[in-house]
Design a protein around this motif. Structure first.
Motif, PDB file in Angstrom:
ATOM      1  N   ASN A   1       0.880  -1.194  -0.066  1.00  0.00           N
ATOM      2  CA  ASN A   1       0.234   0.073   0.100  1.00  0.00           C
ATOM      3  C   ASN A   1       0.929   1.271  -0.140  1.00  0.00           C
ATOM      4  O   ASN A   1       0.501   2.364  -0.408  1.00  0.00           O
ATOM      5  CB  ASN A   1      -0.890   0.124   1.226  1.00  0.00           C
ATOM      6  CG  ASN A   1      -2.013  -1.072   1.185  1.00  0.00           C
ATOM      7  OD1 ASN A   1      -2.483  -1.525   0.043  1.00  0.00           O
ATOM      8  ND2 ASN A   1      -2.477  -1.570   2.096  1.00  0.00           N
ATOM      9  N   SER A   2       1.978   1.262   0.691  1.00  0.00           N
ATOM     10  CA  SER A   2       2.998   2.317   0.801  1.00  0.00           C
ATOM     11  C   SER A   2       3.286   2.864  -0.655  1.00  0.00           C
ATOM     12  O   SER A   2       3.177   3.813  -0.963  1.00  0.00           O
ATOM     13  CB  SER A   2       4.119   2.029   1.583  1.00  0.00           C
ATOM     14  OG  SER A   2       4.940   3.409   1.575  1.00  0.00           O
ATOM     15  N   LEU A   3       3.819   1.919  -1.327  1.00  0.00           N
ATOM     16  CA  LEU A   3       4.362   2.209  -2.742  1.00  0.00           C
ATOM     17  C   LEU A   3       3.279   2.565  -3.637  1.00  0.00           C
ATOM     18  O   LEU A   3       3.379   3.245  -4.662  1.00  0.00           O
ATOM     19  CB  LEU A   3       5.379   1.032  -3.442  1.00  0.00           C
ATOM     20  CG  LEU A   3       6.613   0.825  -2.970  1.00  0.00           C
ATOM     21  CD1 LEU A   3       7.293  -0.191  -3.401  1.00  0.00           C
ATOM     22  CD2 LEU A   3       7.474   2.176  -3.058  1.00  0.00           C
ATOM     23  N   GLN A   4       2.045   1.949  -3.478  1.00  0.00           N
ATOM     24  CA  GLN A   4       0.874   2.156  -4.334  1.00  0.00           C
ATOM     25  C   GLN A   4       0.569   3.559  -4.267  1.00  0.00           C
ATOM     26  O   GLN A   4       0.103   4.446  -5.260  1.00  0.00           O
ATOM     27  CB  GLN A   4      -0.337   1.391  -3.864  1.00  0.00           C
ATOM     28  CG  GLN A   4      -1.676   1.445  -4.733  1.00  0.00           C
ATOM     29  CD  GLN A   4      -2.800   0.632  -4.331  1.00  0.00           C
ATOM     30  OE1 GLN A   4      -2.638  -0.595  -4.750  1.00  0.00           O
ATOM     31  NE2 GLN A   4      -3.704   1.149  -3.678  1.00  0.00           N
ATOM     32  N   ASN A   5       0.479   4.155  -3.082  1.00  0.00           N
ATOM     33  CA  ASN A   5       0.072   5.441  -2.794  1.00  0.00           C
ATOM     34  C   ASN A   5       1.194   6.412  -3.292  1.00  0.00           C
ATOM     35  O   ASN A   5       0.944   7.457  -3.909  1.00  0.00           O
ATOM     36  CB  ASN A   5       0.037   5.601  -1.199  1.00  0.00           C
ATOM     37  CG  ASN A   5      -1.150   5.243  -0.640  1.00  0.00           C
ATOM     38  OD1 ASN A   5      -2.306   5.199  -1.353  1.00  0.00           O
ATOM     39  ND2 ASN A   5      -1.431   4.948   0.616  1.00  0.00           N
ATOM     40  N   TYR A   6       2.390   6.031  -3.024  1.00  0.00           N
ATOM     41  CA  TYR A   6       3.558   6.941  -3.794  1.00  0.00           C
ATOM     42  C   TYR A   6       3.295   7.124  -5.218  1.00  0.00           C
ATOM     43  O   TYR A   6       3.274   8.099  -5.720  1.00  0.00           O
ATOM     44  CB  TYR A   6       4.792   6.334  -3.452  1.00  0.00           C
ATOM     45  CG  TYR A   6       5.632   6.876  -1.871  1.00  0.00           C
ATOM     46  CD1 TYR A   6       5.212   7.744  -1.258  1.00  0.00           C
ATOM     47  CD2 TYR A   6       6.279   5.686  -1.469  1.00  0.00           C
ATOM     48  CE1 TYR A   6       5.700   8.142  -0.184  1.00  0.00           C
ATOM     49  CE2 TYR A   6       6.629   5.918  -0.071  1.00  0.00           C
ATOM     50  CZ  TYR A   6       6.374   6.925   0.569  1.00  0.00           C
ATOM     51  OH  TYR A   6       6.715   7.384   1.704  1.00  0.00           O
TER      52      TYR A   6
END
Length: 545
Positions: free
Chosen positions: A75-80
């Motif tokens: 989710n972190s890289l998806q948001n980035y």
């Protein structure tokens, strides 16, 4: 990552901007959501912020493109990646440019354990680079830019890995052989002049492309964004002025109006009337998708979501034109195809050779930098010498000095009259000057020497007809003259390139005057070389022993 921010509007056409460096944490998540909602409001994005798939409108293709941000649970890289895309949109980057960047970044993330395995990433980038330095370099560059934007533990190490795979340097565009370009030009001129509108209507986008973009440098998509009301005329200083409004995709998507001549205005206006009469639709654009469907066999008609022609559609029509008209109707098969974007480069080359103001060339071509046009002078030298040879070969009664402003090719070139070869039997030796070195001066005695240019090799009134014993010596004399003009043509173009390169740091007015003078000399040299080359090519035929 840099984001352009508007500071103030100086005028209707000039807005002051500043660049602000941003990263993922410059804005909080609520601000990113607000950006998303604002783009939804203007119908640029479809979907919901929290979903892993958005649809983003691509104005150039006139359709929505699906963006998937699924990172396999990261989710972190998806948001980035979502934030990165939002800011690229805010920076007015083209949708497909952002899409390709997103795909490259996503591939790096999914194929390399969410960027946790630096060794695996290096092997992956190396393999992509070995397959294609161009594609591999782009992948590494896109990932590097993304890494600078996000916050991640091994950021510096990953960036250093990306830097091992540099982007391939831009090479000069490869253009088709001028002989093939001129053959295509002749076919277009003949086809649209002598065949009825019932036959040619489907290919009107081809005719307008050839007419407009060979004179006004336009990128393919800019041409396809022409509107039905793109023409207008006005009274300026008691003179009728004619204009066409075009779109610039690399200049913050601005429209600009460019003055054109009355003949071009009338031709374009008549064609627009034909199109709007035939296709009764509400689209503001001139080239709607109706052209794609028009007279196309049912089995080749596929459902399309775009309402106006995009590049793929235009290429489909251009391919049909080559197949049905060039190969079919005119039986010309061994010819290198002109690509959609080539005409823009023909127009720029022509403007450079004419000695246009450097800023005018940059503005007309949509260049960000005045130095960009330097790339075109290598093409210009080749095109100038090739053009002279082809004109001499065809024995055209053509004057570069009088006609060069019409463009190297295009509808404005029209069909020039074939030059008539001098016939020995038709010469009246009582009236003309008569026998001179290696041939005959056909100038009337009563006009001589008022019109004499001094060097017979470059005179249209000179008939090359040496004696048997003088033939080789005479041909060598002609060849020396041709080589002199070739040297002068190349030197003139090199000098024009130097003027453009050095003009920023010198007196621009003086540089412009020098450019125009050199351009006038250039077309004069081209005229003279064409004349002497025609004599060389005819030497065997005309030398009757």
């Amino acid at each position: 990552m840099e984001l352009k921010l508007n500071l103030s509007s100086v005028s209707d056409n000039l807005v002051m901007k500043k660049l602000k460096k941003v990263n993922a944490l410059t804005f909080n998540e609520n601000e990113y959501k607000e950006m998303f909602n604002n783009l939804v409001q203007i119908n640029l994005i479809k979907g919901k912020y929290k979903l892993s798939t958005w649809e983003i409108f691509d104005e150039l293709q006139d359709m929505f493109v699906e963006f998937s941000f699924d990172m396999g649970g990261n989710n972190s890289l998806q948001n980035y990646l979502k934030w990165y895309v939002l800011l690229r949109l805010q920076a007015n980057k083209q949708t497909m440019t952002i899409y390709n960047e997103k795909q490259n970044i996503k591939k790096c993330i999914l194929d390399n354990d969410g960027l946790k395995n630096s060794l695996k990433l290096e092997i992956f980038l190396h393999e992509e680079y070995m397959k294609s330095k161009n594609n591999g370099g782009n992948i590494a560059s896109d990932l590097k830019q993304f890494l600078k934007f996000i916050k991640i533990k091994n950021k510096d190490e990953l960036i250093s890995i990306c830097e091992k795979f540099p982007q391939k340097k831009y090479l000069n565009r490869s253009l088709p052989k001028l002989q093939d370009v001129l053959k295509f030009d002749e076919i277009i001129n003949d086809y649209f002049r002598y065949y009825g509108i019932e036959s040619t209507f489907r290919y009107l986008p081809i005719m307008l492309w050839w007419l407009i973009t060979n004179i006004i440098p336009q990128r393919p998509t800019e041409f396809l964004l022409l509107k039905k009301d793109c023409l207008f005329h006005d009274q300026i200083d008691d003179k009728n002025k004619y204009f066409i409004t075009i779109y610039r995709i690399k200049n913050d998507n601005n429209e600009e109006s460019i003055e054109i001549d009355k003949t071009s205005y009338n031709i374009i206006n008549n064609l627009i009337n034909e199109i709007t009469t035939h296709f009764n639709n509400d689209s503001p654009y001139l080239f709607t998708v109706d052209f794609y469907y028009y007279n196309r066999p049912q089995k080749h008609k596929r459902s399309k979501s775009n309402h106006r022609l995009n590049r793929r559609d235009f290429y489909s029509i251009l391919d049909d034109f080559y197949h049905e008209v060039v190969s079919g109707l005119y039986q010309v098969n061994e010819i290198e195809k002109v690509k959609f974007g080539d005409t823009r480069h023909f127009a720029i080359i022509n403007m450079c050779l004419q000695g246009f103001n450097m800023l005018s060339v940059a503005n007309m071509a949509g260049h960000q930098s005045i130095y960009t046009q330097n790339e075109y002078f290598s093409h210009a030298k080749h095109f100038a010498t090739s053009y002279v040879y082809i004109m001499a070969q065809k024995k055209l009664g053509y004057s570069f000095t009088k006609n060069f402003s019409g463009g190297l090719v295009g509808w404005k070139r029209y069909m020039y009259d074939i030059g008539k070869t001098i016939s020995y039997e038709e010469l009246d030796f009582e009236e003309i000057v008569g026998q001179i070195d290696y041939g005959i001066c056909t100038e009337l005695k009563k006009e001589f020497p008022m019109n004499c240019i001094g060097d017979c090799r470059f005179c249209n009134k000179y008939y090359f007809k040496p004696t048997i014993s003088e033939f080789e010596e005479g041909v060598e004399w002609l060849i020396n003259g041709s080589n002199q003009m070739k040297f002068k043509i190349e030197n003139a173009i090199d000098f024009m390139k130097d003027i453009v390169t050095n003009s920023i740091n010198n007196n621009n007015r003086a540089a412009q005057n020098l450019l125009q003078t050199t351009s006038r000399n250039l077309v004069s040299y081209m005229d003279l070389k064409a004349i002497v080359d025609a004599k060389i090519l005819e030497s065997d035929k005309n030398n009757e022993f």
